[in-house]
Design an enzyme around this catalytic site. Sequence first.
Site, PDB file in Angstrom:
ATOM      1  CG  ASP A 147      -1.965  -0.949   0.928  1.00 14.50           C
ATOM      2  OD1 ASP A 147      -2.206  -1.489  -0.040  1.00 14.50           O
ATOM      3  OD2 ASP A 147      -2.644  -1.546   2.295  1.00 14.50           O
ATOM      4  CG  MET A 192      -5.150  -5.344  -3.428  1.00 19.53           C
ATOM      5  SD  MET A 192      -4.002  -6.328  -2.474  1.00 19.53           S
ATOM      6  CE  MET A 192      -5.085  -7.784  -2.110  1.00 19.53           C
ATOM      7  CD  GLU A 249      -8.853  -3.131  -1.617  1.00 19.36           C
ATOM      8  OE1 GLU A 249      -9.858  -4.231  -1.794  1.00 19.36           O
ATOM      9  OE2 GLU A 249      -7.807  -3.266  -1.137  1.00 19.36           O
ATOM     10  CD  GLN A 301      -4.080  -5.905  -6.972  1.00 22.58           C
ATOM     11  OE1 GLN A 301      -3.977  -4.609  -6.962  1.00 22.58           O
ATOM     12  NE2 GLN A 301      -5.019  -6.533  -6.422  1.00 22.58           N
TER      13      GLN A 301
END
Lengths: 424, 424
Positions: A147, A192, A249, A301
């Site tokens: 992230d 993501m 998402e 991912q």
Amino acid sequence: MEGVFGLKLSGNGVIVQSGGPTAVINNSICGVIWGWQKWAAGNGTLYGALYGIRGMLEDNLINLSALDQRTFNALGYTPGAALGSCRYKLTADEDYMELLQSFKKRNVRYLFVVGGNDSMDTADKVHRLARREKYEMRVIGVPKTIDNDLPFTDHCPGYGSAAKYLATTVLESGIDLETLITSNRIVILEAMGRNAGWLTAAAALARRGRGEAPHLLYLPEVPFNREQFLEEVEEVYRDRGYAYVVASEGLKDSSGRYVFAGSGKDSFGHARLGGLGDTLKGLVEENMGVKVRCLNLGTAQRASAHYLSRVDNEEAFLVGRQAVRLALSGHSGLMVTLVREETDYACRTGSIELDRVANVEKKMPLEWISPAGNDVTAAFLEYARPLIRGEVALPTREGLPDYTRLPGLARYRSRAAGECRPAV
Amino acid sequence: MEGVFGLKLSGNGVIVQSGGPTAVINNSICGVIWGWQKWAAGNGTLYGALYGIRGMLEDNLINLSALDQRTFNALGYTPGAALGSCRYKLTADEDYMELLQSFKKRNVRYLFVVGGNDSMDTADKVHRLARREKYEMRVIGVPKTIDNDLPFTDHCPGYGSAAKYLATTVLESGIDLETLITSNRIVILEAMGRNAGWLTAAAALARRGRGEAPHLLYLPEVPFNREQFLEEVEEVYRDRGYAYVVASEGLKDSSGRYVFAGSGKDSFGHARLGGLGDTLKGLVEENMGVKVRCLNLGTAQRASAHYLSRVDNEEAFLVGRQAVRLALSGHSGLMVTLVREETDYACRTGSIELDRVANVEKKMPLEWISPAGNDVTAAFLEYARPLIRGEVALPTREGLPDYTRLPGLARYRSRAAGECRPAV
């Protein structure tokens, strides 16, 4: 050798992996093992706690000092959490006291926590408790997350490889879309990223020429507007005959509600069994009457080790190794960071207090998002490009990457499964 | 050199790509170009028709004899249909007569059609018409499809690379699933394959040890039974604490209806905006009360050139080159096939009449599906394993594969887009 470090503290070390894996998380483990063997082997044994902090609590440890060379090498490119991971959050004070007891019992003086924001919070609490209880212990955080949302570090190990995989997928499926005339020429890829759009933004690396995919990017940093979205997709589709959309998402509308809330209903009240991508697909199909193809790469991912970024893989090792150096120098309560050099691309390591990282999310700076809110700027591309550089040629067995599994994990697995409290 | 072939026929050649691309389809183009330059350059020019047979009809051709070496090399690993493709089926007799006129106008005597079942039907019709109209022409089919459903060939170029990519994804996301304890530990991956389960079956290549993913495979060759499916998923989940399911998009129930019909409703009458994977996800979540994660790799399955099977890539070139040899030897109305040698793994080429291939689908033999209908047998694995062997190290630019685009395609694109009649 120990002379270069701070006061010698004898005792054992433990590595804990926590939260969602990345494609390079295990190379950070390798970095810690390498550092320990080089600089701290005289101090004691290095253990791995199985399935996160639970492994420590339940004394499920494996001896990482005894790892054979072959497994060590393969670990460096194996996806998943080799030690096992768990979304498990210690909450009660008793849990922490029990944890401290387990450290004492094993004479653990060095704790390395490989994780994201949540894990840094846990690491910080252990560090403070040990200090309060006057148990000498050195706790160092090792960053990891696809992230890319940890603060105070230029970027996070794991992000580069996820970015490379996502951009490659958009490049390839973008060429497919461009070269095949068919009835469904709108692609929506769900990326993501629950609260930060870093990974979605990386899809833009695929675009090398004008008009190439991706054409539209939607990040959670920008409130999602349904009408504007439909207008933008229609415009691209009208111009080119096809459109490639990448969306996080975790998109939220202007009131802060998730566009897809995961409840089986989207924020428009329609029942949706898919995810955000399917919600947007439904929107486009209902309003434009064009068939949409939805791609959802899911956990691939964060596990796409077959196409690692070499820069990312090497940096993951670097931060693991540096964690050992910091601990041996007498530090505790720090997370290793990556600091970008001014000239060309290179990173050295730095550090930051755990409590400044714990539970803080670094979002995409708004100046790296285009004024229209549906693309990134050149400055972002300049930031991200070096992070996906280089490949790692993996050894294969029968045509597939020859990944490894650590001994002991499978045996413990069935016991751990199902008992795990979900993270708060 | 021309002596080894049949009667010399002067004239130009044309390559047509048709249907969905594969990751190696363009290396078949390279094979044809290579063969033409070596053996037929004296006959005339080799053209590529842009966006399928339409490019021929509309005289949108590019000169492939003049391709520079750099583009040629990059073409060999570039995904998508480099010449452009179209799901467009000629139906009326006038269309075919018009097509014949376009061949005459350009003095085209050699036609190479790179495609699947539908395309072989078109190729066969052209072959027959030319013969009937006494226009001397040699029409050769070059097989391609990730579905692996063409008959009379051991397998189809394109399948090996898609199989390798899918198996790698299942291997990697399977390790992720295995090593992270979380609240959604059931994964359902929807694989391409409308009528044949070859690609879904290839997911089994990821499984190297007992209990490893994938745990359950559902192929369209086996009628889907909802209750049995739920029981099987529950059993794996109870045993292991997680489950990895791979299912073909084209699953049908015992009455032959698609489980997901693409109409927005599944066969159980529920509104579904996702695809087959989401339908199964809904089933499991409603019945087991466990959160399911759904992966849909979409067109990435046929465009995953960043992780090519070297065997597949080489065979794609081989069938293209062999098409030129067949044509120069005086043959017409044939498709090149791959014939597996008895010992170890190697393939030579063979050929089959186009009309025996046209519109015929080769499904998975039932003896390669396990008796329970939710797995494959060792014989299938033995068949499939050599097809994913070897890697191709792609040149990269700024961390991504350095793919190419043929000149002329983009210019023509906007005109072709939107006018295309969908295939019947």
